[in-house]
Design a protein around this motif. Structure first.
Motif, PDB file in Angstrom:
ATOM      1  N   LEU A 181      10.736  -4.986  -4.977  1.00  0.00           N
ATOM      2  CA  LEU A 181       9.264  -4.243  -5.197  1.00  0.00           C
ATOM      3  C   LEU A 181       8.661  -4.877  -6.315  1.00  0.00           C
ATOM      4  O   LEU A 181       7.643  -5.265  -6.263  1.00  0.00           O
ATOM      5  N   GLN A 182       9.329  -4.961  -7.402  1.00  0.00           N
ATOM      6  CA  GLN A 182       8.564  -5.732  -8.623  1.00  0.00           C
ATOM      7  C   GLN A 182       8.397  -7.308  -8.179  1.00  0.00           C
ATOM      8  O   GLN A 182       7.230  -7.466  -8.540  1.00  0.00           O
ATOM      9  N   TYR A 185       5.241  -7.225  -6.052  1.00  0.00           N
ATOM     10  CA  TYR A 185       4.200  -6.819  -6.996  1.00  0.00           C
ATOM     11  C   TYR A 185       3.743  -8.191  -7.751  1.00  0.00           C
ATOM     12  O   TYR A 185       2.399  -8.344  -7.820  1.00  0.00           O
ATOM     13  N   LEU A 199       5.133   1.019 -10.502  1.00  0.00           N
ATOM     14  CA  LEU A 199       6.286   1.177  -9.985  1.00  0.00           C
ATOM     15  C   LEU A 199       6.689   2.941 -10.234  1.00  0.00           C
ATOM     16  O   LEU A 199       7.014   3.456  -9.370  1.00  0.00           O
ATOM     17  N   LEU A 202       4.525   4.548  -7.446  1.00  0.00           N
ATOM     18  CA  LEU A 202       5.085   4.306  -6.145  1.00  0.00           C
ATOM     19  C   LEU A 202       6.361   5.161  -5.789  1.00  0.00           C
ATOM     20  O   LEU A 202       6.530   5.717  -4.785  1.00  0.00           O
ATOM     21  N   VAL A 209      11.667   5.390  -0.855  1.00  0.00           N
ATOM     22  CA  VAL A 209      11.333   4.004  -0.672  1.00  0.00           C
ATOM     23  C   VAL A 209      12.666   3.214  -1.146  1.00  0.00           C
ATOM     24  O   VAL A 209      12.968   2.108  -0.818  1.00  0.00           O
ATOM     25  N   LEU A 217      10.463  -4.513   3.811  1.00  0.00           N
ATOM     26  CA  LEU A 217       9.527  -4.598   2.997  1.00  0.00           C
ATOM     27  C   LEU A 217       8.666  -6.186   3.157  1.00  0.00           C
ATOM     28  O   LEU A 217       7.585  -6.399   3.349  1.00  0.00           O
ATOM     29  N   LEU A 238      -0.188  -1.904  -0.526  1.00  0.00           N
ATOM     30  CA  LEU A 238       1.127  -1.246  -0.985  1.00  0.00           C
ATOM     31  C   LEU A 238       1.199  -0.334  -1.904  1.00  0.00           C
ATOM     32  O   LEU A 238       2.051   0.638  -1.660  1.00  0.00           O
ATOM     33  N   GLY A 243       4.390   3.474  -0.300  1.00  0.00           N
ATOM     34  CA  GLY A 243       5.665   3.123   0.161  1.00  0.00           C
ATOM     35  C   GLY A 243       6.028   3.045   1.619  1.00  0.00           C
ATOM     36  O   GLY A 243       6.912   2.675   2.309  1.00  0.00           O
ATOM     37  N   THR A 246       7.097   0.356   3.764  1.00  0.00           N
ATOM     38  CA  THR A 246       8.539  -0.030   4.146  1.00  0.00           C
ATOM     39  C   THR A 246       9.240   0.931   5.488  1.00  0.00           C
ATOM     40  O   THR A 246      10.175   0.631   6.064  1.00  0.00           O
TER      41      THR A 246
END
Length: 375
Positions: A181-182, A185, A199, A202, A209, A217, A238, A243, A246
């Motif tokens: 995810l990071q 981003y 984060l 989310l 997620v 993703l 996103l 989430g 995903t």
């Protein structure tokens, strides 16, 4: 005779599988109800009939720790009625060993130190608190990991409560998804300084997620990029999808996009703008969208109105019709007015409705107009 014995054993095995594994480790099923358990639950004013209807097998288990569970909850500040509700809704709690419960209390209080708040969480998510002791090490490791990310303890508590599976598995799996995810981003142009807040939002909006596969993703972001969404738009999606990106897949999204574009008669660029305003167009199946388009058009709403306020597609046909009727009583014609008044949660609609009615009923006062006086 051998056949009868084998059949009997098979039946016993089938019955045994109905009991959760983590509870059968330290308990024995009896053919009759455990009278001590029944009496203890009666003393606590627990709805025994509800327990018998939903989870009668718990009443046959031995040993049970009914008094110890009640004492633990009361020591944390739970009232008698709260204890009764917790045990009626999640009677498996009485099968947790006292040492296990004390460990859980200590663990949860490391992120939720206020016992009153913790009791409220247990009342709402009892299964998350009364869990197997075999997961304690994973829970501790995951708590330490999320704290190392400087996430707010309230967010961590919410994750533990609403998505306990993510804390009952090896921390490496959560690390992998968070890193994915990071990375997404950052690749999409997100600012490093805002990543922690992003984060947190989310994870709080969609704790599940973490349980998805990182590959999903990546595949979905690649698909949407190929559909013409810019990196900035993908980052916005996103974030707004909370989430849900995903939980989609290219095949379903492709079908939904094709249906939406054909139904609304718009270009691909126009469709991307509609999706950015209303991600529901992307993740609702075409069957659901078809029903909602039909309901809106049947109420006299035009397609151009829907394209201007696409978030109306997030509402069910039943809710839309109800709100239209409410507005019609006061002479508001949705066919000529804005659809924005239909949108939002029930509370938001009531506020918009109230403001609209107030404007219609309040006389307009012009402070500079001359006063009418009798000659």
């Amino acid at each position: 005779m051998l056949r009868l014995i084998a059949k009997s054993l098979c039946l016993r095995c089938q019955c045994a599988t109905a009991i959760p594994l983590h509870l059968r480790q330290c308990s024995t099923l009896s053919s009759a109800e455990n009278q001590q358990t029944v009496d203890a639950l009666y003393d606590l004013s627990v709805d025994i009939q509800k327990v018998r209807q939903l989870k009668s097998w718990v009443l046959h288990e031995c040993p049970a720790y009914t008094k110890q569970v009640a004492d633990l909850l009361k020591d944390m500040g739970a009232s008698g009625s709260v204890v009764a509700r917790i045990l009626a809704g999640h009677p498996e709690a009485i099968l947790c060993h006292p040492d296990q419960m004390r460990s859980q209390r200590e663990l949860w209080m490391s992120v939720c130190p206020k016992e009153k708040e913790l009791v409220g969480i247990i009342e709402k998510f009892p299964a998350s608190f009364f869990t197997s002791s075999s997961h304690h090490d994973d829970q501790r490791d995951n708590i330490a990991y999320f704290q190392s990310l400087n996430l707010n303890n309230r967010i961590i508590t919410k994750l533990m409560a609403s998505a306990p599976q993510s804390f009952s598995r090896p921390v490496e799996q959560n690390e992998l998804m968070v890193c994915t995810l990071q990375q997404a981003y950052q690749d999409l142009g997100g600012e490093e300084a805002n990543m922690k807040v992003w984060l947190q939002k989310l994870l709080s909006q969609n704790p599940f997620v973490l349980l998805k596969r990182p590959e999903v993703l990546r595949q979905n972001l690649l698909f949407l990029r190929d559909k013409g969404f810019s990196p900035a738009e993908l980052l916005r999606l996103l974030s707004k999808l909370r989430g849900f990106v995903t939980e989609l897949n290219p095949e379903c999204m492709s079908r939904t996009l094709a249906y939406s574009q054909d139904t609304m008669g718009c270009s691909e660029k126009e469709l991307r703008g509609i999706i950015l305003n209303c991600p529901a167009v992307l993740y609702y199946p075409d069957v659901i969208l078809a029903e909602r388009f039909k309901g809106l058009l049947g109420a006299g709403i035009s397609m151009s109105q829907i394209k201007e306020a696409p978030t109306v597609l997030e509402l069910t046909t039943q809710i839309v019709n109800y709100r239209i009727q409410r507005l019609r009583v006061y002479g508001y014609d949705i066919r000529t007015g804005s659809l924005e008044v239909l949108n939002g949660t029930k509370k938001e609609f009531e506020m918009s409705y109230g403001k609209l009615m107030l404007r219609r009923e309040r006389p307009i006062f012009n402070p500079v107009a001359p006063l009418k006086v009798d000659d």
